[in-house]
Motif scaffolding. Structure first.
Motif, short mmCIF file in Angstrom:
data_model
loop_
_atom_site.label_atom_id
_atom_site.label_comp_id
_atom_site.label_asym_id
_atom_site.label_seq_id
_atom_site.Cartn_x
_atom_site.Cartn_y
_atom_site.Cartn_z
N SER A 105 40.03 -30.31 -21.28
CA SER A 105 39.88 -31.51 -21.03
C SER A 105 39.17 -32.31 -22.01
O SER A 105 39.34 -33.58 -22.15
CB SER A 105 39.19 -31.66 -19.63
OG SER A 105 37.84 -31.35 -19.76
N GLN A 106 38.96 -31.85 -23.16
CA GLN A 106 38.16 -32.70 -24.20
C GLN A 106 39.16 -32.64 -25.44
O GLN A 106 38.70 -32.87 -26.45
CB GLN A 106 36.87 -31.98 -24.74
CG GLN A 106 35.73 -31.93 -23.68
CD GLN A 106 35.40 -33.09 -23.08
OE1 GLN A 106 35.37 -34.18 -23.98
NE2 GLN A 106 35.30 -33.40 -21.75
N LYS B 129 45.82 -28.34 -37.63
CA LYS B 129 44.60 -28.48 -38.28
C LYS B 129 43.53 -29.01 -37.46
O LYS B 129 42.40 -28.29 -37.37
CB LYS B 129 44.63 -29.14 -39.51
CG LYS B 129 43.39 -29.29 -40.49
CD LYS B 129 43.58 -29.79 -41.91
CE LYS B 129 42.35 -29.36 -42.60
NZ LYS B 129 42.51 -30.14 -43.96
N LEU B 130 43.51 -29.99 -36.76
CA LEU B 130 42.53 -30.60 -36.03
C LEU B 130 42.16 -29.72 -34.81
O LEU B 130 41.08 -29.40 -34.37
CB LEU B 130 42.89 -32.10 -35.29
CG LEU B 130 42.10 -32.63 -34.45
CD1 LEU B 130 40.50 -32.96 -35.15
CD2 LEU B 130 42.43 -33.95 -33.68
N TRP B 131 43.15 -28.93 -34.28
CA TRP B 131 43.08 -28.00 -33.18
C TRP B 131 42.67 -26.82 -33.65
O TRP B 131 42.13 -25.72 -32.78
CB TRP B 131 44.29 -27.99 -32.34
CG TRP B 131 44.59 -29.13 -31.67
CD1 TRP B 131 43.93 -30.20 -31.35
CD2 TRP B 131 46.06 -29.64 -31.02
NE1 TRP B 131 44.77 -31.21 -30.53
CE2 TRP B 131 45.95 -30.64 -30.48
CE3 TRP B 131 47.37 -28.89 -31.09
CZ2 TRP B 131 47.21 -31.30 -30.07
CZ3 TRP B 131 48.42 -29.62 -30.77
CH2 TRP B 131 48.31 -30.80 -30.16
N ASP C 128 46.93 -38.85 -27.73
CA ASP C 128 47.85 -38.12 -28.37
C ASP C 128 47.96 -37.86 -29.97
O ASP C 128 48.11 -36.83 -30.46
CB ASP C 128 49.37 -38.20 -28.12
CG ASP C 128 49.89 -37.82 -26.68
OD1 ASP C 128 48.81 -37.83 -26.10
OD2 ASP C 128 50.99 -37.79 -26.29
N GLY C 129 47.03 -38.58 -30.64
CA GLY C 129 46.94 -38.52 -31.98
C GLY C 129 48.05 -39.09 -32.69
O GLY C 129 48.34 -38.25 -33.78
N ASP D 199 39.82 -25.36 -19.07
CA ASP D 199 38.36 -25.47 -19.50
C ASP D 199 37.43 -24.10 -19.30
O ASP D 199 36.27 -24.16 -19.64
CB ASP D 199 37.81 -26.44 -18.61
CG ASP D 199 38.14 -27.95 -18.96
OD1 ASP D 199 38.40 -28.07 -20.38
OD2 ASP D 199 38.17 -28.76 -18.29
N LYS D 200 38.06 -22.93 -18.79
CA LYS D 200 37.42 -21.67 -18.72
C LYS D 200 38.17 -20.70 -19.44
O LYS D 200 38.12 -19.55 -18.78
CB LYS D 200 37.35 -21.32 -17.15
CG LYS D 200 36.47 -22.44 -16.80
CD LYS D 200 36.01 -21.88 -15.12
CE LYS D 200 35.06 -22.66 -14.46
NZ LYS D 200 34.78 -22.47 -13.06
N ASP D 201 38.75 -20.88 -20.62
CA ASP D 201 39.53 -19.86 -21.53
C ASP D 201 40.31 -19.13 -20.72
O ASP D 201 40.82 -18.11 -20.90
CB ASP D 201 38.37 -18.91 -22.01
CG ASP D 201 37.53 -19.73 -23.07
OD1 ASP D 201 38.09 -20.47 -23.92
OD2 ASP D 201 36.31 -19.65 -22.91
#
Length: 357
Positions: free
Chosen positions: A106-107, A144-146, A220-221, A344-346
């Protein structure tokens, strides 16, 4: 932790996605700063439903639209929806993930544990890919950002219309919407406070700049460019999206449902509280994955997918192993073979570690 259990959905829920519980700036300058209500045909094939495109001129099915987390329950044994599954998962040759609400937290980040699981999966010899509604070129710019640069083998973008397979030197766009079709859609929606957006080659093309366009670009960048839309629509485009404030969405959904023109065939779906999309009805995430399988000498049954939203229901139902996130929609969880933990919990990492490594 019960939230980490992967649940095989009961067969009465998985055999048919229509299960009980589901309701049938200046021009030329570049700037920086996606709930679903769909009408979908379900084509029966044996005891499976292969999801086709969305359209306005055929039987309609209103899928449930709240996309909220739910509490996992203990494992329930069930008859498989598809052919009996190899519980060792040794047949899986590729793994594909949706992005928003699935791969991303969510981040808007990819967790270190998920990155490590993807790397380990590829070292084992499996392909890793993304299957998203986002524009493929804009998505590649975010690797790259991710933290996943060098880890994505194949990318399916624009909801299945785009396939980028660098190993095979493939960069395909299938079934774009004719410019005149987009123009008619825009005319039908013209008096609503919703702005048309056409994603192409890593840029959002818009007729004007406003707060909603800037929000979409920022989240969305993806940079946006204001253009003369009449001129821009002289060429076909992958799809058209309408961005708006969340409170406007019900009006957009209602208006879209009244779009009736025998000369225009377009799919329609809501992908977030702020975004409603139209595309060619032949486009689907399953269609993109079928093309990937063809290019890599495998079958759709050799692919494991992860998804959360209703526009992922198609590929989750049709792939060899369909995994829904705990935060996923009712439709996607009902169509899945397994439900994993939330984004959010892998959830992706946990499933890969426990079943695919």
């Amino acid at each position: 932790d019960p939230s980490h259990q992967h649940q095989r959905r009961p067969s009465h829920l998985r055999s048919d996605p229509r299960s009980p519980g589901l309701k049938p700036a200046k021009k030329g300058q570049v700037y920086f700063g996606r709930f679903y209500l769909g009408k979908r045909h379900f084509h029966h094939k044996g005891d499976r439903y292969l999801c086709g495109g969305f359209c306005f001129d055929g039987p309609r099915l209103c899928l449930g639209i709240p996309c909220t987390p739910f509490t996992n329950t203990p494992h329930t044994a069930a008859q498989p929806r598809k052919a009996p599954m190899d519980t060792t998962f040794s047949h899986i040759k590729a793994v594909f993930c949706d992005i928003d609400g699935t791969l991303l937290t969510s981040q808007h980040t990819v967790s270190p544990r998920t990155v490590a699981a993807i790397r380990a999966l590829r070292e084992r010899g499996a392909l890793f890919g993304l299957c998203t509604g986002r524009d493929a070129h804009a998505t590649e710019a975010m690797y790259k950002l991710w933290g996943i640069e060098g880890l994505v083998d194949v990318l399916v973008g624009c909801g299945g219309a785009e396939v980028i397979d660098r190993a095979h030197d493939i960069n395909e766009l299938s079934y774009p919407l004719p410019g005149e079709t987009i123009a008619r859609i825009c005319k039908h929606m013209a008096d609503l406070p919703a702005t048309p957006v056409c994603p192409r080659d890593g840029v959002f093309y818009v007729p004007e700049s406003n707060a909603c366009v800037e929000h979409l670009s920022r989240v969305d960048g993806v940079p946006y460019q204001v253009v003369d839309f009449a001129e821009f629509l002289r060429e076909p485009q992958p799809k058209v999206m309408f961005t708006m404030a969340p409170e406007v969405m019900p009006r957009v959904i209602e208006r879209a449902s009244t779009f009736a023109d025998d000369t225009v065939k377009a799919a329609a779906l809501q992908t977030t509280q702020r975004l409603y999309e139209f595309m060619d009805p032949r486009v689907s995430k399953t269609r993109g994955l079928v093309r990937v399988a063809e290019l890599n000498d495998m079958e759709l049954q050799d692919i494991c997918v992860f998804g959360d939203a209703d526009n992922d229901t198609c590929m989750v139902a049709d792939a060899g192993v369909g995994v829904a996130m705990a935060n996923g929609s009712d439709a996607t969880r009902a169509a899945a073979d397994f439900v994993t933990a939330s984004n959010d919990k892998d959830g992706i990492a946990i499933f890969i570690e426990e079943h695919l490594l």
